[in-house]
Scaffold this motif. Structure first.
Motif, PDB file in Angstrom:
ATOM      1  N   ALA A   1      11.553   6.294   5.892  1.00 53.54           N
ATOM      2  CA  ALA A   1      11.115   6.127   7.288  1.00 53.54           C
ATOM      3  C   ALA A   1      10.284   4.860   7.449  1.00 53.54           C
ATOM      4  O   ALA A   1      10.376   4.177   8.472  1.00 53.54           O
ATOM      5  N   GLN A   2       9.488   4.534   6.436  1.00 52.70           N
ATOM      6  CA  GLN A   2       8.605   3.378   6.521  1.00 52.70           C
ATOM      7  C   GLN A   2       9.320   2.058   6.226  1.00 52.70           C
ATOM      8  O   GLN A   2       9.061   1.057   6.867  1.00 52.70           O
TER       9      GLN A   2
ATOM     10  N   SER B   1      14.645  12.134  -6.246  1.00 53.88           N
ATOM     11  CA  SER B   1      14.509  13.156  -5.202  1.00 53.88           C
ATOM     12  C   SER B   1      13.075  13.191  -4.691  1.00 53.88           C
ATOM     13  O   SER B   1      12.840  13.390  -3.501  1.00 53.88           O
ATOM     14  N   TYR B   2      12.121  12.972  -5.579  1.00 57.98           N
ATOM     15  CA  TYR B   2      10.727  12.891  -5.121  1.00 57.98           C
ATOM     16  C   TYR B   2      10.569  11.712  -4.172  1.00 57.98           C
ATOM     17  O   TYR B   2      10.069  11.853  -3.052  1.00 57.98           O
ATOM     18  N   THR B   3      10.999  10.552  -4.622  1.00 57.48           N
ATOM     19  CA  THR B   3      10.786   9.321  -3.857  1.00 57.48           C
ATOM     20  C   THR B   3      11.435   9.366  -2.480  1.00 57.48           C
ATOM     21  O   THR B   3      10.825   8.958  -1.492  1.00 57.48           O
ATOM     22  N   PHE B   4      12.654   9.871  -2.415  1.00 56.40           N
ATOM     23  CA  PHE B   4      13.389   9.791  -1.153  1.00 56.40           C
ATOM     24  C   PHE B   4      13.376  11.055  -0.313  1.00 56.40           C
ATOM     25  O   PHE B   4      13.612  10.998   0.886  1.00 56.40           O
ATOM     26  N   LEU B   5      13.104  12.195  -0.921  1.00 56.55           N
ATOM     27  CA  LEU B   5      13.092  13.442  -0.153  1.00 56.55           C
ATOM     28  C   LEU B   5      11.687  13.955   0.138  1.00 56.55           C
ATOM     29  O   LEU B   5      11.488  14.674   1.111  1.00 56.55           O
ATOM     30  N   LEU B   6      10.734  13.602  -0.696  1.00 57.65           N
ATOM     31  CA  LEU B   6       9.399  14.167  -0.551  1.00 57.65           C
ATOM     32  C   LEU B   6       8.338  13.142  -0.133  1.00 57.65           C
ATOM     33  O   LEU B   6       7.148  13.460  -0.152  1.00 57.65           O
ATOM     34  N   THR B   7       8.759  11.944   0.194  1.00 49.70           N
ATOM     35  CA  THR B   7       7.827  10.929   0.707  1.00 49.70           C
ATOM     36  C   THR B   7       8.418  10.350   1.995  1.00 49.70           C
ATOM     37  O   THR B   7       9.566  10.631   2.347  1.00 49.70           O
ATOM     38  N   ASP B   8       7.643   9.519   2.662  1.00 52.86           N
ATOM     39  CA  ASP B   8       8.116   8.874   3.887  1.00 52.86           C
ATOM     40  C   ASP B   8       8.611   7.443   3.642  1.00 52.86           C
ATOM     41  O   ASP B   8       8.652   6.637   4.549  1.00 52.86           O
ATOM     42  N   LEU B   9       9.016   7.139   2.422  1.00 55.11           N
ATOM     43  CA  LEU B   9       9.447   5.795   2.056  1.00 55.11           C
ATOM     44  C   LEU B   9      10.598   5.297   2.931  1.00 55.11           C
ATOM     45  O   LEU B   9      10.548   4.180   3.454  1.00 55.11           O
TER      46      LEU B   9
ATOM     47  N   GLY C   1      12.965   1.802   5.427  1.00 52.20           N
ATOM     48  CA  GLY C   1      14.386   1.738   5.757  1.00 52.20           C
ATOM     49  C   GLY C   1      15.304   2.029   4.577  1.00 52.20           C
ATOM     50  O   GLY C   1      14.867   2.149   3.434  1.00 52.20           O
ATOM     51  N   LEU C   2      16.590   2.121   4.890  1.00 50.95           N
ATOM     52  CA  LEU C   2      17.596   2.495   3.896  1.00 50.95           C
ATOM     53  C   LEU C   2      17.780   1.461   2.797  1.00 50.95           C
ATOM     54  O   LEU C   2      18.257   1.788   1.711  1.00 50.95           O
ATOM     55  N   SER C   3      17.413   0.227   3.056  1.00 51.88           N
ATOM     56  CA  SER C   3      17.599  -0.806   2.038  1.00 51.88           C
ATOM     57  C   SER C   3      16.787  -0.517   0.773  1.00 51.88           C
ATOM     58  O   SER C   3      17.142  -0.992  -0.308  1.00 51.88           O
ATOM     59  N   THR C   4      15.740   0.289   0.889  1.00 56.23           N
ATOM     60  CA  THR C   4      14.943   0.628  -0.289  1.00 56.23           C
ATOM     61  C   THR C   4      15.709   1.531  -1.250  1.00 56.23           C
ATOM     62  O   THR C   4      15.321   1.668  -2.403  1.00 56.23           O
ATOM     63  N   ALA C   5      16.801   2.129  -0.794  1.00 54.05           N
ATOM     64  CA  ALA C   5      17.594   3.010  -1.647  1.00 54.05           C
ATOM     65  C   ALA C   5      18.661   2.261  -2.432  1.00 54.05           C
ATOM     66  O   ALA C   5      19.295   2.849  -3.307  1.00 54.05           O
ATOM     67  N   LEU C   6      18.852   0.977  -2.168  1.00 50.38           N
ATOM     68  CA  LEU C   6      19.937   0.245  -2.825  1.00 50.38           C
ATOM     69  C   LEU C   6      19.769   0.166  -4.343  1.00 50.38           C
ATOM     70  O   LEU C   6      20.703   0.471  -5.088  1.00 50.38           O
ATOM     71  N   PHE C   7      18.614  -0.259  -4.812  1.00 48.79           N
ATOM     72  CA  PHE C   7      18.427  -0.361  -6.264  1.00 48.79           C
ATOM     73  C   PHE C   7      18.441   1.008  -6.934  1.00 48.79           C
ATOM     74  O   PHE C   7      19.086   1.168  -7.983  1.00 48.79           O
ATOM     75  N   PRO C   8      17.779   2.025  -6.385  1.00 47.06           N
ATOM     76  CA  PRO C   8      17.903   3.357  -6.982  1.00 47.06           C
ATOM     77  C   PRO C   8      19.354   3.864  -7.010  1.00 47.06           C
ATOM     78  O   PRO C   8      19.761   4.513  -7.977  1.00 47.06           O
ATOM     79  N   LEU C   9      20.138   3.545  -5.983  1.00 47.15           N
ATOM     80  CA  LEU C   9      21.554   3.929  -6.005  1.00 47.15           C
ATOM     81  C   LEU C   9      22.304   3.189  -7.114  1.00 47.15           C
ATOM     82  O   LEU C   9      23.191   3.751  -7.755  1.00 47.15           O
ATOM     83  N   PHE C  10      21.946   1.940  -7.350  1.00 47.49           N
ATOM     84  CA  PHE C  10      22.535   1.177  -8.449  1.00 47.49           C
ATOM     85  C   PHE C  10      22.187   1.828  -9.788  1.00 47.49           C
ATOM     86  O   PHE C  10      23.050   1.965 -10.660  1.00 47.49           O
TER      87      PHE C  10
ATOM     88  N   PRO D   1       0.803  -1.230   0.000  1.00 43.10           N
ATOM     89  CA  PRO D   1       0.000   0.000   0.000  1.00 43.10           C
ATOM     90  C   PRO D   1       0.835   1.279   0.000  1.00 43.10           C
ATOM     91  O   PRO D   1       0.433   2.282  -0.594  1.00 43.10           O
ATOM     92  N   LEU D   2       1.988   1.260   0.646  1.00 44.99           N
ATOM     93  CA  LEU D   2       2.849   2.445   0.672  1.00 44.99           C
ATOM     94  C   LEU D   2       3.324   2.792  -0.734  1.00 44.99           C
ATOM     95  O   LEU D   2       3.243   3.940  -1.165  1.00 44.99           O
ATOM     96  N   GLN D   3       3.831   1.805  -1.462  1.00 43.61           N
ATOM     97  CA  GLN D   3       4.314   2.052  -2.822  1.00 43.61           C
ATOM     98  C   GLN D   3       3.175   2.504  -3.727  1.00 43.61           C
ATOM     99  O   GLN D   3       3.339   3.411  -4.539  1.00 43.61           O
TER     100      GLN D   3
END
Length: 113
Positions: free
Chosen positions: A79-80, A69-77, A82-91, A15-17
């Motif tokens: 916080a909800q 920047s929208y996904t990680f700075l303007l949402t609560d993703l 964790g940092l592991s959600t940034a791994l694929f976008p960082l890739f 539901p968050l996504q």
């Protein structure tokens, strides 16, 4: 896939996504499209050794940063989930930067026309 996702089906499993994608502003969708389009076009330009690969790859990097920047700075993703959600976008960002770096190095060597 992201732009055509059935959000009602996604909402059952994540539901968050589903909420984040449904609230995604137009500028973030445009950035998403630019990132995909210029990334692909830049890769094709590299295959044909065209100078356009440099500016296409640069636009791709900027668009990737804008989109995420929208996904990680303007949402609560983060916080909800964790940092592991940034791994694929960082890739994805790393691959875009590598493509730009490679295109620039070929341009410096005079290998692009």
């Amino acid at each position: 896939m992201q732009s055509n996702q059935d959000l009602t089906i996604l909402a059952r499993t994540d539901p968050l996504q589903a909420r984040i994608w449904s609230e995604m502003p137009t500028w973030a969708w445009i950035s998403y499209g630019l990132a995909v389009g210029t990334g692909l076009a830049g890769a094709i330009a590299l295959l044909f050794r065209l100078k356009a690969a440099i500016w296409l790859s640069a636009i791709c990097v900027i668009a990737v940063i804008a989109q995420f920047s929208y996904t990680f700075l303007l949402t609560d993703l983060l916080a909800q989930k964790g940092l592991s959600t940034a791994l694929f976008p960082l890739f994805i960002l790393a691959m875009a930067v590598i493509q730009l770096t490679y295109a620039r190095s070929l341009g410096t060597k005079g290998a692009l026309r």
